[in-house]
Design a protein around this motif. Structure first.
Motif, short mmCIF file in Angstrom:
data_model
loop_
_atom_site.label_atom_id
_atom_site.label_comp_id
_atom_site.label_asym_id
_atom_site.label_seq_id
_atom_site.Cartn_x
_atom_site.Cartn_y
_atom_site.Cartn_z
N ILE A 170 0.85 -1.19 0.00
CA ILE A 170 0.00 0.00 0.00
C ILE A 170 0.89 1.24 0.00
N PRO A 171 0.77 2.10 -1.01
CA PRO A 171 1.55 3.35 -1.00
C PRO A 171 1.20 4.20 0.22
N ARG A 172 2.20 4.78 0.80
CA ARG A 172 2.01 5.63 1.98
C ARG A 172 1.16 6.85 1.62
N ILE A 173 0.24 7.21 2.51
CA ILE A 173 -0.62 8.37 2.29
C ILE A 173 0.00 9.64 2.86
N GLU A 174 0.56 9.54 4.07
CA GLU A 174 1.03 10.72 4.80
C GLU A 174 2.43 11.15 4.34
N PRO A 175 2.75 12.43 4.52
CA PRO A 175 4.14 12.86 4.29
C PRO A 175 5.06 12.26 5.35
N THR A 176 6.34 12.21 5.03
CA THR A 176 7.33 11.74 6.02
C THR A 176 7.76 12.88 6.92
N VAL A 177 7.95 14.06 6.35
CA VAL A 177 8.34 15.25 7.10
C VAL A 177 7.17 16.22 7.11
N TRP A 178 6.77 16.63 8.31
CA TRP A 178 5.61 17.50 8.46
C TRP A 178 5.99 18.96 8.71
N GLY A 179 7.20 19.20 9.22
CA GLY A 179 7.64 20.55 9.50
C GLY A 179 8.57 21.08 8.41
N THR A 180 9.12 22.26 8.65
CA THR A 180 10.03 22.90 7.70
C THR A 180 11.37 23.19 8.38
N ALA A 181 12.31 23.67 7.60
CA ALA A 181 13.63 24.01 8.14
C ALA A 181 13.55 25.15 9.14
N TYR A 182 12.45 25.89 9.14
CA TYR A 182 12.29 27.00 10.08
C TYR A 182 11.71 26.53 11.42
N ASP A 183 11.33 25.27 11.50
CA ASP A 183 10.63 24.77 12.69
C ASP A 183 11.51 24.06 13.69
N GLY A 184 12.81 23.92 13.43
CA GLY A 184 13.66 23.18 14.34
C GLY A 184 15.10 23.15 13.89
N PRO A 185 15.91 22.31 14.52
CA PRO A 185 17.36 22.31 14.28
C PRO A 185 17.79 21.64 12.99
N LEU A 186 16.94 20.84 12.34
CA LEU A 186 17.34 20.18 11.11
C LEU A 186 17.26 21.14 9.93
N ASP A 187 18.34 21.22 9.15
CA ASP A 187 18.31 22.09 7.97
C ASP A 187 17.61 21.39 6.82
N GLN A 188 17.50 22.10 5.70
CA GLN A 188 16.73 21.56 4.58
C GLN A 188 17.35 20.28 4.03
N ALA A 189 18.67 20.20 4.02
CA ALA A 189 19.34 19.00 3.51
C ALA A 189 19.01 17.79 4.38
N ALA A 190 19.02 17.98 5.71
CA ALA A 190 18.70 16.89 6.62
C ALA A 190 17.24 16.46 6.46
N LEU A 191 16.34 17.43 6.32
CA LEU A 191 14.93 17.10 6.14
C LEU A 191 14.70 16.36 4.83
N HIS A 192 15.39 16.80 3.78
CA HIS A 192 15.26 16.12 2.48
C HIS A 192 15.78 14.69 2.58
#
Length: 312
Positions: A18-40
């Motif tokens: 079953i293909p996943r429905i939900e996103p894996t990452v719900w926040g953005t780079a502005y919401d915490g310590p992980l930068d965009q590369a880490a979130l990607h």
């Protein structure tokens, strides 16, 4: 209220992925310590490694605390899971038994990451400490945590994340966690009804709620397999649905970790989707209360204050 089961499992016969429905990452780079590369990277692979999550001066007290809890909790305490040979495999709810372990949850390197990845306030769905002693440490078979949490706990959506904090060095040879990168994008239904009190056995050896060897072979051929290695203090954050497991540790070098599961408060548990009744509270908190323990100690404060083992 009727809750739709988007991920049916524990079926009578094999069913297609079953293909996943939900996103894996719900926040953005502005919401915490992980930068965009880490979130990607987390979105693509289903995991991210974060060195120095726990400061070096915390590690010796935390190791002593793990041994204290493993040695002093009574043998009939259901939160203590033992190997078939008698050694301690896991201790659940350690954050309710030790202020020191509870303080780890609120570190700036831990709690903000959970909130960022899940895009909401969070609570502890499950917490435990895991032991993998030298020579005798048993492994964990391939599985998706979400499959169990969905089937037996009633977690409706894939909106939870795990944080495994290494308290000993993780080498490629002492039974480190293995993951199949990208496997989190697909849910794999499993065959076999959930037995009564399945958790009493599955916490030692899991046979129900795991994909067949044929399915696992296909996932591994598409995704590959990687290992989580790194020095003590490193944290591995991984999605609830990523396929993972570990081999036994036959080396002289033990491996132990603090394992924290954060669930979004917007993903509260319902009735189990494939079990007669929910698992006990120490395995799956049924109230999404945001009670994340005491603040970490500031400079000059004692790291060693612990609670009596009979506090709860």
């Amino acid at each position: 209220m009727t809750v739709i089961d988007n991920y049916p499992t524990r079926l009578d016969r094999p069913a297609p992925p079953i293909p996943r429905i939900e996103p894996t990452v719900w926040g953005t780079a502005y919401d915490g310590p992980l930068d965009q590369a880490a979130l990607h990277g987390f979105a693509e692979q289903g995991y991210v490694s974060r060195p120095a999550t726990v400061p070096d001066d915390w590690l010796p007290p935390l190791r002593r605390e793990l041994e204290r809890l493993g040695d002093r909790l009574p043998g009939d305490d259901p939160r203590v899971i033992r190997e078939p040979g008698g050694g301690v495999r896991s201790v659940f709810q350690p954050h309710l038994l030790s202020d020191l372990i509870a303080q780890v949850i609120r570190l700036d390197t831990v709690l903000p990451v959970a909130r960022q990845l899940l895009g909401s306030e969070v609570y502890i769905h499950q917490a435990r400490i895991n032991f993998m002693p030298g020579f005798t440490g048993a492994g964990f078979y391939w599985h998706s945590d979400f499959e169990t949490w969905h089937a037996e706990d009633g977690m409706p959506a894939i909106r939870a994340v795990s944080c495994s904090i290494a308290l000993t060095d993780n080498h490629s040879h002492n039974g480190p966690l293995m993951l199949m990168p990208g496997s989190h994008r697909t849910f794999y239904p499993c065959v076999g009804r959930t037995p009564e009190n399945h958790h009493a056995r599955s916490l030692v050896r899991q046979d129900i709620g795991v994909p067949s060897r044929e399915v696992l072979t296909g996932i591994a051929e598409r995704c590959g397999i990687t290992q989580f290695t790194g020095p003590a203090g490193t944290a591995l954050w991984f999605d609830a649905n990523v396929m993972h497991g570990s081999a036994p540790n036959i080396t002289p070098f033990p491996r132990s970790n603090i394992f924290l599961v954060f669930n979004s408060v917007e993903n509260a548990l319902t009735d189990p989707f494939a079990a007669e009744r929910p698992r006990p509270e120490f395995l799956a908190a049924r109230e999404s209360r945001v009670d994340l323990g005491p603040e970490p100690p500031g400079p000059g404060r004692d790291l060693g204050r612990v609670l009596p083992v009979d506090r709860v």
